[in-house]
Design a protein around this motif. Structure first.
Motif: not given
Length: 76
Positions: A58-66, A48-50, A54-56
């Motif tokens: 990857w950046s939020k931008e990387e998560i949003d993009e990919n 379980r993650w929030k 996860l931004t530890k």
């Protein structure tokens, strides 16, 4: 589906733990009804993650993009 599914990605909006039985029923969004195909699986690992956790990694931008993916690992 041959019963080979070894992972499930779900919104964390219900309680489930290792050892529980998960009943998967296939839903057809076109007919808005179940297809009759179903599968029961015993739950192994539950992670379980929030997004903030996860931004530890990857950046939020990387998560949003990919986006994210779940990869199931099996012996070869």
């Amino acid at each position: 589906m041959k019963g080979e599914k070894t992972f499930e990605l779900r919104l964390n909006d219900f309680e489930i733990n290792e050892g529980d039985i998960l009943w998967l029923r296939e839903w057809d969004p076109k007919t808005k009804d179940y297809t009759g195909r179903e599968l029961e699986k015993k739950v192994g690992y539950v992670g379980r993650w929030k997004i903030e956790e996860l931004t530890k990694f990857w950046s939020k931008e990387e998560i949003d993009e990919n986006g994210l993916q779940v990869i199931s690992l099996k012996d070869n």
